[in-house]
Design an enzyme around this catalytic site. Structure first.
Site, mmCIF file in Angstrom:
data_model
loop_
_atom_site.group_PDB
_atom_site.id
_atom_site.type_symbol
_atom_site.label_atom_id
_atom_site.label_comp_id
_atom_site.label_asym_id
_atom_site.label_seq_id
_atom_site.Cartn_x
_atom_site.Cartn_y
_atom_site.Cartn_z
ATOM 1 N N ARG A 38 0.828 -1.213 0.000
ATOM 2 C CA ARG A 38 0.000 0.000 0.000
ATOM 3 C C ARG A 38 0.867 1.270 0.000
ATOM 4 O O ARG A 38 0.508 2.279 -0.610
ATOM 5 C CB ARG A 38 -0.921 -0.021 1.230
ATOM 6 C CG ARG A 38 -1.853 1.194 1.362
ATOM 7 C CD ARG A 38 -2.755 1.013 2.570
ATOM 8 N NE ARG A 38 -3.463 2.248 2.924
ATOM 9 C CZ ARG A 38 -4.652 2.589 2.451
ATOM 10 N NH1 ARG A 38 -5.258 1.812 1.587
ATOM 11 N NH2 ARG A 38 -5.225 3.714 2.831
ATOM 12 N N LEU A 63 -7.003 7.487 -1.456
ATOM 13 C CA LEU A 63 -7.053 6.064 -1.117
ATOM 14 C C LEU A 63 -8.038 5.870 0.019
ATOM 15 O O LEU A 63 -7.986 6.593 1.020
ATOM 16 C CB LEU A 63 -5.672 5.553 -0.687
ATOM 17 C CG LEU A 63 -4.649 5.257 -1.779
ATOM 18 C CD1 LEU A 63 -3.257 5.154 -1.171
ATOM 19 C CD2 LEU A 63 -4.990 3.969 -2.504
ATOM 20 N N SER A 64 -8.931 4.906 -0.117
ATOM 21 C CA SER A 64 -9.834 4.571 0.981
ATOM 22 C C SER A 64 -9.069 3.825 2.075
ATOM 23 O O SER A 64 -7.950 3.355 1.866
ATOM 24 C CB SER A 64 -10.993 3.706 0.483
ATOM 25 O OG SER A 64 -11.830 4.440 -0.382
ATOM 26 N N ALA A 65 -9.690 3.710 3.244
ATOM 27 C CA ALA A 65 -9.060 2.996 4.362
ATOM 28 C C ALA A 65 -8.906 1.511 4.021
ATOM 29 O O ALA A 65 -9.732 0.937 3.302
ATOM 30 C CB ALA A 65 -9.904 3.155 5.620
ATOM 31 N N TYR A 69 -11.297 -1.352 1.656
ATOM 32 C CA TYR A 69 -10.851 -2.160 0.523
ATOM 33 C C TYR A 69 -10.962 -3.652 0.824
ATOM 34 O O TYR A 69 -11.294 -4.457 -0.059
ATOM 35 C CB TYR A 69 -9.406 -1.816 0.163
ATOM 36 C CG TYR A 69 -9.235 -0.508 -0.570
ATOM 37 C CD1 TYR A 69 -10.051 -0.174 -1.647
ATOM 38 C CD2 TYR A 69 -8.243 0.397 -0.190
ATOM 39 C CE1 TYR A 69 -9.884 1.029 -2.326
ATOM 40 C CE2 TYR A 69 -8.075 1.596 -0.869
ATOM 41 C CZ TYR A 69 -8.892 1.908 -1.937
ATOM 42 O OH TYR A 69 -8.724 3.092 -2.602
#
Length: 356
Positions: A38, A63-65, A69
């Site tokens: 990540r 970016l989502s947490a 995801y």
């Protein structure tokens, strides 16, 4: 959104935490998360935040947490050979993980509103293909990204087996999203602050299930052209692979299978990522005694104190082992390819022109 699990020291530590909290529940999803670091999708100077369970945004890059995801990947129920559409594909982090599961005969498309983010995603994808050790361990479905508003997809576009939308969908657009899905397919998207899984069970029948309470920015409404209508956006074509590409896929697959059989025959286990020892956070126990009519805290020896000492010794031992220089990972597939009696140009093609 995020903060559901503890921060990790690195990518593997983060994945351990997501597994422990039951956000990652299947081996296939775990392997994809471990394969893609990540931190590689963060800008320089912001990587320290990469392994926290938090969303990150810088300009148009988002970016989502990790917990989001994880739930998305599990809810999509991905299988090799499926077609996938990522609405709001962003940095390409999710699409790249999906590509590791779809394999070379899947379809992996993404549409992103911001052109600078699409360029960023393409750079990160190229870096993964050229530099990541994980690339040679998987059969990969390379994502194709286009710039556009996902609410302006051309009406004659093909349908997909799996779809994810990374922005809040208003109820008015729910049916628009459903039409993009094949019968038997799965759509995952946030609707009314709920991450929702929708399965298309028939031509006009659907089953919905709420997965997780979330907070997403809403989809951007399309702008209109001079005629008062929004321009339509074409998705990437579903191209058939040529014979040269198919030959590369099957040669690499054959060599990879040969390596696995060779290792199994020698009793060499597949190397698993090292597990991190958890740091214990313990408070020392105190009791209180009267001395000259005053309450004085008095440390109380306990089994916890002894355990803390043992933990300290373990940490010092681990630190000593960590100081030893690590040998670079051996890329057995590349070694096999480079030993083939072939022209150098063909070997370069078989390795996707990777330099290591």
């Amino acid at each position: 959104m995020g903060g559901a699990v503890s921060a990790g020291e690195d990518n593997d530590d983060l994945i351990d935490n997501l597994k422990e909290a039951q956000y990652i529940r299947t081996e296939r999803v775990e392997q994809a998360f471990r394969a893609i670091d990540r931190g590689d999708y963060y800008l320089e100077g912001y990587r320290d935040n990469a392994y926290k369970d938090l969303a990150w945004k810088h300009g148009n890059i988002h970016l989502s947490a990790p917990c989001i995801y994880s739930e998305v990947m599990e809810a999509l129920k991905l299988q090799p050979g499926l077609s996938f559409l990522n609405l709001g594909s962003g940095t390409g982090y999710l699409s790249t993980m999906v590509g590791l599961i779809l394999g070379p005969f899947g379809i992996n498309h993404g549409i992103e509103l911001h052109s600078d983010v699409v360029e960023y995603a393409k750079e990160k994808l190229e870096s993964f293909i050229k530099n990541s050790d994980s690339f040679d361990k998987f059969e990969f479905c390379e994502p194709a990204f286009v710039v556009g508003n996902c609410l302006q997809i051309a009406s004659d576009s093909h349908q997909y087996d799996r779809i994810y939308c990374g922005a809040g969908v208003q109820k008015d657009h729910e049916n628009y999203m459903k039409i993009l899905l094949k019968v038997g397919g799965i759509l995952v998207m946030p609707i009314e602050d709920q991450l929702t899984q929708i399965m298309r069970t028939g031509q006009n029948t659907w089953e919905s299930k709420n997965i997780l309470a979330v907070s997403f920015a809403p989809l951007v409404q399309p702008s209109k052209n001079d005629n008062g209508k929004p321009d339509s956006v074409g998705l990437p074509p579903c191209a058939v692979r040529n014979l040269q590409d198919l030959a590369r896929i099957y040669i690499r697959r054959t060599l990879r299978n040969f390596i696995n059989d060779e290792m199994q025959a020698k009793g060499i286990p597949q190397r698993a990522p090292p597990k991190r020892k958890r740091k214990r956070v313990k408070q020392r126990i105190n009791t209180y005694v009267f001395v000259s009519n005053q309450l004085i805290p008095q440390p109380l020896d306990s089994e916890e104190d002894e355990k803390m000492e043992e933990d300290k010794e373990e940490e010092e031992k681990d630190h000593g082992e960590a100081m030893k220089p690590e040998e670079p990972p051996q890329n057995l597939l590349r070694e096999k390819i480079m030993k083939l009696p072939l022209p150098e140009s063909l070997k370069a093609y078989l390795t996707y022109f990777r330099e290591k």
